[in-house]
Structures are given as C-alpha cells and as structure tokens.
Design a protein around this motif. Structure first.
Motif, PDB file in Angstrom:
ATOM      1  N   SER A 113      34.487  -8.102 -44.007  1.00 24.62           N
ATOM      2  CA  SER A 113      33.713  -9.180 -44.633  1.00 24.62           C
ATOM      3  C   SER A 113      32.847  -9.848 -43.573  1.00 24.62           C
ATOM      4  O   SER A 113      33.074  -9.680 -42.361  1.00 24.62           O
ATOM      5  CB  SER A 113      34.641 -10.232 -45.260  1.00 24.62           C
ATOM      6  N   GLY A 114      31.896 -10.634 -44.051  1.00 22.68           N
ATOM      7  CA  GLY A 114      31.070 -11.415 -43.141  1.00 22.68           C
ATOM      8  C   GLY A 114      31.890 -12.481 -42.439  1.00 22.68           C
ATOM      9  O   GLY A 114      31.693 -12.746 -41.242  1.00 22.68           O
ATOM     10  N   THR A 115      32.794 -13.087 -43.168  1.00 26.02           N
ATOM     11  CA  THR A 115      33.664 -14.110 -42.575  1.00 26.02           C
ATOM     12  C   THR A 115      34.384 -13.558 -41.348  1.00 26.02           C
ATOM     13  O   THR A 115      34.397 -14.170 -40.277  1.00 26.02           O
ATOM     14  CB  THR A 115      34.710 -14.586 -43.613  1.00 26.02           C
ATOM     15  N   VAL A 118      32.014 -13.012 -38.295  1.00 23.59           N
ATOM     16  CA  VAL A 118      31.623 -14.202 -37.527  1.00 23.59           C
ATOM     17  C   VAL A 118      32.840 -14.785 -36.801  1.00 23.59           C
ATOM     18  O   VAL A 118      32.750 -15.177 -35.627  1.00 23.59           O
ATOM     19  CB  VAL A 118      30.974 -15.271 -38.429  1.00 23.59           C
ATOM     20  N   TYR A 141      25.892 -21.640 -43.107  1.00 20.16           N
ATOM     21  CA  TYR A 141      27.227 -21.206 -43.532  1.00 20.16           C
ATOM     22  C   TYR A 141      27.552 -19.915 -42.804  1.00 20.16           C
ATOM     23  O   TYR A 141      26.702 -19.032 -42.673  1.00 20.16           O
ATOM     24  CB  TYR A 141      27.245 -20.971 -45.050  1.00 20.16           C
ATOM     25  N   HIS A 142      28.785 -19.836 -42.330  1.00 17.88           N
ATOM     26  CA  HIS A 142      29.177 -18.637 -41.585  1.00 17.88           C
ATOM     27  C   HIS A 142      30.496 -18.073 -42.075  1.00 17.88           C
ATOM     28  O   HIS A 142      31.234 -17.469 -41.301  1.00 17.88           O
ATOM     29  CB  HIS A 142      29.254 -18.968 -40.094  1.00 17.88           C
ATOM     30  N   GLY A 143      30.803 -18.277 -43.350  1.00 16.05           N
ATOM     31  CA  GLY A 143      32.082 -17.813 -43.853  1.00 16.05           C
ATOM     32  C   GLY A 143      33.121 -18.902 -43.735  1.00 16.05           C
ATOM     33  O   GLY A 143      32.823 -20.024 -43.320  1.00 16.05           O
ATOM     34  N   GLU A 203      22.327 -19.081 -38.335  1.00 13.97           N
ATOM     35  CA  GLU A 203      21.613 -18.131 -39.182  1.00 13.97           C
ATOM     36  C   GLU A 203      20.149 -18.251 -38.745  1.00 13.97           C
ATOM     37  O   GLU A 203      19.530 -19.295 -38.956  1.00 13.97           O
ATOM     38  CB  GLU A 203      21.679 -18.523 -40.655  1.00 13.97           C
ATOM     39  N   ASN A 208      21.731 -20.478 -46.767  1.00 11.57           N
ATOM     40  CA  ASN A 208      22.903 -20.926 -47.513  1.00 11.57           C
ATOM     41  C   ASN A 208      22.805 -22.377 -47.951  1.00 11.57           C
ATOM     42  O   ASN A 208      23.741 -22.920 -48.549  1.00 11.57           O
ATOM     43  CB  ASN A 208      24.171 -20.727 -46.683  1.00 11.57           C
ATOM     44  N   ASP A 236      23.792 -15.031 -36.796  1.00  6.93           N
ATOM     45  CA  ASP A 236      24.521 -14.612 -37.993  1.00  6.93           C
ATOM     46  C   ASP A 236      23.501 -14.097 -39.004  1.00  6.93           C
ATOM     47  O   ASP A 236      22.830 -14.866 -39.683  1.00  6.93           O
ATOM     48  CB  ASP A 236      25.332 -15.784 -38.558  1.00  6.93           C
ATOM     49  N   VAL A 238      24.212 -12.112 -41.622  1.00  7.50           N
ATOM     50  CA  VAL A 238      24.922 -11.572 -42.785  1.00  7.50           C
ATOM     51  C   VAL A 238      23.978 -11.471 -43.986  1.00  7.50           C
ATOM     52  O   VAL A 238      24.029 -10.502 -44.742  1.00  7.50           O
ATOM     53  CB  VAL A 238      26.183 -12.418 -43.088  1.00  7.50           C
ATOM     54  N   ILE A 239      23.088 -12.444 -44.143  1.00  5.07           N
ATOM     55  CA  ILE A 239      22.099 -12.361 -45.231  1.00  5.07           C
ATOM     56  C   ILE A 239      20.814 -11.675 -44.774  1.00  5.07           C
ATOM     57  O   ILE A 239      20.317 -10.759 -45.425  1.00  5.07           O
ATOM     58  CB  ILE A 239      21.771 -13.772 -45.786  1.00  5.07           C
ATOM     59  N   LYS A 264      27.243  -8.024 -46.198  1.00  4.85           N
ATOM     60  CA  LYS A 264      26.462  -7.794 -47.414  1.00  4.85           C
ATOM     61  C   LYS A 264      25.836  -6.398 -47.464  1.00  4.85           C
ATOM     62  O   LYS A 264      26.509  -5.443 -47.795  1.00  4.85           O
ATOM     63  CB  LYS A 264      25.425  -8.900 -47.585  1.00  4.85           C
TER      64      LYS A 264
HETATM   65  N1  PMP Z   1      27.542 -15.665 -42.815  1.00  5.09           N
HETATM   66  C1  PMP Z   1      26.533 -15.847 -43.668  1.00  5.09           C
HETATM   67  C2  PMP Z   1      25.181 -16.174 -43.140  1.00  5.09           C
HETATM   68  C3  PMP Z   1      26.754 -15.729 -45.040  1.00  5.09           C
HETATM   69  O1  PMP Z   1      25.726 -15.932 -45.889  1.00  5.09           O
HETATM   70  C4  PMP Z   1      28.040 -15.399 -45.510  1.00  5.09           C
HETATM   71  C5  PMP Z   1      28.343 -15.235 -46.989  1.00  5.09           C
HETATM   72  N2  PMP Z   1      27.443 -15.706 -47.869  1.00  5.09           N
HETATM   73  C6  PMP Z   1      29.057 -15.202 -44.576  1.00  5.09           C
HETATM   74  C7  PMP Z   1      28.771 -15.339 -43.246  1.00  5.09           C
HETATM   75  C8  PMP Z   1      30.435 -14.829 -45.027  1.00  5.09           C
HETATM   76  O2  PMP Z   1      30.442 -13.534 -45.537  1.00  5.09           O
HETATM   77  P1  PMP Z   1      31.571 -13.068 -46.575  1.00  5.09           P
HETATM   78  O3  PMP Z   1      31.357 -13.824 -47.831  1.00  5.09           O
HETATM   79  O4  PMP Z   1      31.335 -11.588 -46.701  1.00  5.09           O
HETATM   80  O5  PMP Z   1      32.879 -13.367 -45.942  1.00  5.09           O
END
Ligand code: PMP
Length: 425
Positions: A113-115, A118, A141-143, A203, A208, A236, A238-239, A264
């Motif tokens: 996962s992104g969470t 990070v 937001y970073h998870g 980010e 977010n 970060d 992720v997006i 993602k």
């Molecule tokens: N970082 C960013 C920039 C995100 O947008 C998100 C999720 N929207 C996350 C981390 C966390 O990712 P995940 O939901 O896959 O855990």
C-alpha cells in the motif's frame, strides 16, 4: 438485492458500512451506491444504474476499469499461483520498470500500500540519518501511519498534534508541520531544528486537500534546505507518480529527491506501493541493512502483473498527451459550466488530475486558504451529478481523475451533466 438492503447489511457488518472512510459519503450526504461492475470509464451500481466515473478507484485506474490487457495479465498470472512468499520474475520486471522511470533511484522496495511505502521510507530516512524528526505539510496526506496522522499544533507551534485518536502525542510531536508555499517558514524551521530533521516529506503535487499546485521554486527551496542540513527529501508520488508523467513530478520539476514513494497506478488496481532511492540508501533496508521492513504479500505476482500491464498501456505513444487533452477538455468544460451558472470558482488541473475550487479567485497553494464554504456547494453538486449519472469523489477535498478509457464523448456528457447540476444547485 437492492442498494438499500445492502447498505443496511454493510452498516451492520462494517464500521460506517465501509472499509475506507470517505466511501461512506458523510461529507456529501446521501447513500453511497454499491458498485457492481466497472468497464472502461463507466460504473454500474447494484441496481443497474450507469455512471461515468471520475474517481477511478481514487487514482489507480489510469487505464480505466477492467482493461482487457490488465485483466488478461491478472488471469494468466493467477493461474500459476496467487502468492509464493519467494521472489518471482515479475517483481524484478516491475522494479526495473520503475527504476527506468526514476533514473535517480538505484533500487526499489515494493510494499502492499501507499501507507506502507511512506511509513517505511520515513523509517529508512530516520535509520539512515540517525535523526528522529520528520517534517510534513499542512494539507498533504501520506497514509495512516501514526507519525503521519499529524496536524499543525495551535498558533505558531510547528510540533504536530495527533489528527486521529489513538496516535500518541509523543509520536505526533516528532513530526513538525509546515504550511505549503512558504519558504520563509521552512527556513525558520530548519534554522531551529535542522540537526534533528531526518526527512521532509511532501506530495510534490498535493492532491489530498484539493489540488494545491506548488511553485517549483518552493520545492527547489526544500531541496536546498534538506541538502544544506543533511536531511532527506521524500517526494510522496502515490498520486502523481506515473500519472502526470512517466517519471511523475520528479521528472516534471527536474528536482531530485532522495526518496520517492509510489502507490495506486503502480498496482494497476491491485494493492501495491513502492519506495525507491539511490542504491546505497536503499541497501540500508533489511536484509542488507539495519532498517527493518517486510511484507507477506509484498511483490505478489498477480499485483505485479496488473501493475506491469498498466505501465505498458501508459508507455504506448501518445498516452500522456491523451490524458492531458482529456483533462484539459474536462477542466475547460467544468470551468465554463461554473461561469455559466454564476458559481464562483475555478478548476485547478495538472494533466488528468482536476479539482473544482469553489471560491472566488485563483485556486490556492496552501490548505488554510481553502474556504470551507465550498464544501456544502460541492456536496450539492455531487448529489445532483450522481443522480444524473456522473460519479464524482464524495468529498470537496478530493480530486477528480480522468483515465485513458475516457473519451471526448464521456467528457462532454459529464460537462453537460455538471452544467445541468450547477443550474439546479
Ligand atoms: N500518499 C498519498 C499522497 C496518498 O494520496 C495516499 C492515498 N490516497 C497514500 C499515501 C496512502 O496510500 P494507501 O491508501 O494505498 O495506503
């Protein structure tokens, strides 16, 4: 089974009826439909209603729902086994594909996962620097790792306070929170705490809390501060990664971070995250180094196959140009609909990521400049659009995504619906 009956069962079995909070529609009102099927840029709910989708599973589905090439790769791979707990060739292929897109990086670790990506990258930054503090920005937001569920303290305090119950204040205090778009605040923070800062996580395209497009000079100033003070810079993505360009904001800005996190799109709709950086840094991760991180399903072959198939679609000539053109068309149409309806607002956009900022003036660059009065306006728009077959994110603060499966007709149909919805709003 009707949506109403399913909703009752969901609410009895799952907290809020969901497995991720925004899906509950609490900030826009109304009952969330149950999705039965997705194909291309469309969704169908369990009662057979059709929607044009501008959420795309919150970002991963840059190729649209159930793209035949992605589904075929998943099916083919699944037939040979779902998970091995040993390294498979597809992991190497995906790793190499990511490193080719982020040439500053020498190695990558795949997560689920992104969470996780990070959280693990922040641990690596702490392990590599021997420092404890991390810096994040208000509105990013970073998870949901404890140390990142943190908001700015009151007044001018930069020490974070928990943004969720269950996060100990002692953990939150290790995270320092800065406003976006403010070099002076960042400089002041480094002047005071520079020796304790392991990394700055941002980010590079904050998406977010609306879409808070940053000035490249601001990101460059962060790079310089980190370098001067021996802290690591973590982008970060992720997006933004793989979406705004094949090398994400790292390529678009020309700024070289020390670590990048992805999620993602990298899993094409299945659970994958990644963190990557120079080999010497990444080799500090277990088993070679002292920074521990692991995952039973990390590198899962089926997820690797979905990610690789999605990357291949993005590699086809013209893919990013197409995302840009479709994104521009939606932004133009949506913006025109706002003006025609006399609604104050403007659509912020980078490539295929859009956010309708419903307040006068240009869209802001920092979170505290978003007027919350836009939220009820957006909620009304969301409900009216949904009832007319356009699926927008169920929160004012979430962005809209366009995919390669959208076409001009789907964009124009959505614009017509938004215009009608705004007219009635
Ligand atoms: N970082 C960013 C920039 C995100 O947008 C998100 C999720 N929207 C996350 C981390 C966390 O990712 P995940 O939901 O896959 O855990």
């Amino acid at each position: 089974m009707t949506d109403r009956a399913l909703l009752a069962r969901a609410r009895a079995a799952l907290p809020g009826g969901v497995n991720s909070p925004v899906r509950a529609f609490l900030s826009v009102g109304g009952d969330p439909p149950f999705v039965a099927r997705g194909q291309g840029c469309r969704l169908w709910d369990s009662e057979g209603r059709e929607y044009i989708d501008y959420v795309g599973s919150w970002g991963p589905l840059v190729a649209g729902h159930a793209h035949p090439a992605v589904v075929e790769a998943v099916e083919r791979t699944a037939r040979d086994g779902l998970s091995f707990g040993a390294t498979c060739a597809l992991e190497v292929e995906l790793a190499e594909a990511l490193l080719a897109r982020y040439p500053f990086a020498g190695k990558v670790r795949l997560t689920s996962s992104g969470t996780e990506a990070v959280m693990s990258a922040a641990r690596l930054a702490r392990g590599a620097t021997g420092r404890t503090r991390i810096v994040k920005f208000d509105g990013c937001y970073h998870g949901h790792a404890d140390g990142l569920l943190v908001k700015a303290g009151s007044g001018l305090a930069t020490f974070g306070t928990p943004s969720s119950a269950g996060v100990p204040a002692a953990v939150a205090e290790l995270t320092l929170v800065l406003p976006l778009d403010d070099e002076a605040a960042a400089r002041a923070l480094f002047a005071e705490h520079g020796r304790d800062i392991a990394c700055v996580v941002i980010e590079p395209l904050p998406a977010n809390a609306g879409l808070l497009v940053q000035r490249v000079e601001f990101l460059r100033a962060l790079r310089e501060l980190c370098t001067a003070h021996g802290a690591l810079l973590l982008f970060d993505e992720v997006i933004s990664g793989l979406r705004v360009a094949s090398g994400g904001m790292t390529a678009l800005t020309g700024i070289t971070p020390d670590l990048v996190t992805l999620g993602k799109i990298v899993g094409g709709g299945l659970p994958v995250g990644a963190y990557l950086g120079p080999a010497a840094l990444m080799d500090q991760v277990a088993p070679l180094g002292p920074v521990y991180q692991a995952g039973t399903l990390s590198g899962n072959p089926v997820a690797m196959a979905a990610g690789l198939a999605t990357l291949r679609l993005l590699e086809q000539p013209g893919a990013y140009e197409r995302l840009e053109a479709l994104g521009a068309r939606l932004a133009q149409g949506w913006g025109g609909a706002l003006r025609a309806a006399g609604v104050a607002g403007e659509v912020a956009r980078v490539g295929s990521i859009l956010w309708a900022c419903l307040q006068p003036g240009p869209p802001p660059r920092r979170f505290d400049r978003i007027d919350p009065a836009g939220a009820p306006r957006y909620a009304a728009l969301h409900r009216a659009a949904l009832s007319r077959g356009v699926w927008l994110a169920p929160s004012y603060y979430e962005v809209a995504f366009v995919s390669l499966a959208h076409d001009e007709a789907a964009i124009d149909a959505a614009v017509a619906v938004l215009a009608a919805a705004l007219g009635k709003g």
